[in-house]
Scaffold this motif. Sequence first.
Motif, PDB file in Angstrom:
ATOM      1  N   GLU A  74      -4.048 -32.341  35.902  1.00  0.00           N
ATOM      2  CA  GLU A  74      -2.655 -32.675  36.193  1.00  0.00           C
ATOM      3  C   GLU A  74      -1.745 -31.449  36.103  1.00  0.00           C
ATOM      4  O   GLU A  74      -0.559 -31.573  35.843  1.00  0.00           O
ATOM      5  N   GLY A  75      -2.310 -30.299  36.297  1.00  0.00           N
ATOM      6  CA  GLY A  75      -1.521 -29.078  36.256  1.00  0.00           C
ATOM      7  C   GLY A  75      -1.512 -28.454  34.875  1.00  0.00           C
ATOM      8  O   GLY A  75      -2.256 -28.856  33.975  1.00  0.00           O
ATOM      9  N   LEU A  76      -0.641 -27.447  34.715  1.00  0.00           N
ATOM     10  CA  LEU A  76      -0.593 -26.697  33.462  1.00  0.00           C
ATOM     11  C   LEU A  76       0.756 -26.805  32.755  1.00  0.00           C
ATOM     12  O   LEU A  76       0.881 -26.398  31.605  1.00  0.00           O
ATOM     13  N   SER A  77       1.760 -27.335  33.449  1.00  0.00           N
ATOM     14  CA  SER A  77       3.084 -27.371  32.835  1.00  0.00           C
ATOM     15  C   SER A  77       3.354 -28.729  32.186  1.00  0.00           C
ATOM     16  O   SER A  77       3.009 -29.780  32.729  1.00  0.00           O
ATOM     17  N   ARG A  84      -2.475 -34.450  27.126  1.00  0.00           N
ATOM     18  CA  ARG A  84      -3.868 -34.160  26.767  1.00  0.00           C
ATOM     19  C   ARG A  84      -4.603 -33.492  27.923  1.00  0.00           C
ATOM     20  O   ARG A  84      -5.342 -32.522  27.731  1.00  0.00           O
ATOM     21  N   ASN A  85      -4.421 -34.005  29.132  1.00  0.00           N
ATOM     22  CA  ASN A  85      -5.045 -33.397  30.311  1.00  0.00           C
ATOM     23  C   ASN A  85      -4.542 -31.979  30.529  1.00  0.00           C
ATOM     24  O   ASN A  85      -5.309 -31.083  30.879  1.00  0.00           O
ATOM     25  N   ILE A  86      -3.261 -31.780  30.328  1.00  0.00           N
ATOM     26  CA  ILE A  86      -2.669 -30.451  30.507  1.00  0.00           C
ATOM     27  C   ILE A  86      -3.227 -29.481  29.474  1.00  0.00           C
ATOM     28  O   ILE A  86      -3.605 -28.348  29.801  1.00  0.00           O
ATOM     29  N   GLU A  87      -3.306 -29.907  28.230  1.00  0.00           N
ATOM     30  CA  GLU A  87      -3.836 -29.056  27.156  1.00  0.00           C
ATOM     31  C   GLU A  87      -5.298 -28.711  27.401  1.00  0.00           C
ATOM     32  O   GLU A  87      -5.716 -27.566  27.229  1.00  0.00           O
ATOM     33  N   GLU A  91      -6.854 -24.969  27.974  1.00  0.00           N
ATOM     34  CA  GLU A  91      -7.942 -24.470  27.128  1.00  0.00           C
ATOM     35  C   GLU A  91      -9.142 -24.065  27.978  1.00  0.00           C
ATOM     36  O   GLU A  91      -9.753 -23.018  27.740  1.00  0.00           O
ATOM     37  N   SER A  92      -9.477 -24.871  28.974  1.00  0.00           N
ATOM     38  CA  SER A  92     -10.595 -24.546  29.862  1.00  0.00           C
ATOM     39  C   SER A  92     -10.344 -23.235  30.594  1.00  0.00           C
ATOM     40  O   SER A  92     -11.226 -22.373  30.671  1.00  0.00           O
TER      41      SER A  92
END
Length: 128
Positions: A74-77, A84-87, A91-92
């Motif tokens: 879901e993006g990075l911002s 949780r998906n962004i974090e 991290e990946s």
Amino acid sequence: MLKKILAILLGLAFLSFVAVQYNDPDPLVWMLIYGFAAIICFLAAFNRAPHTLLWITAILFITGGIYMWPEKYEGLSVGGGDIRNIEEARESLGLFLIALVYMSFILLDKYTARNRNAAEQAQKRKWA
């Protein structure tokens, strides 16, 4: 010389990543990961990181990056989706970045060795 400068700059960048992990949900894990990455960069800067170590750690970081990748990107911002998906995406990508850095050190060493060998061969032909 390029590898040395690049490795030192990237080592300093990874140290700065350590500094900003304090507000992460799991700061100790990421401080250790980025601290380890910085140490390996500094070792590589002075040709003290064997290619075997760089390959093994790069493979481990790629594996970790794949494992950590979110089910739904879901993006990075923040604000762009589930935090949780962004974090997990951040991290990946951090793990992939470390692996890319290590592989670039290997490629720079190979490029330098190839150029050195070519120069030595040219010198031998010159004096033959």
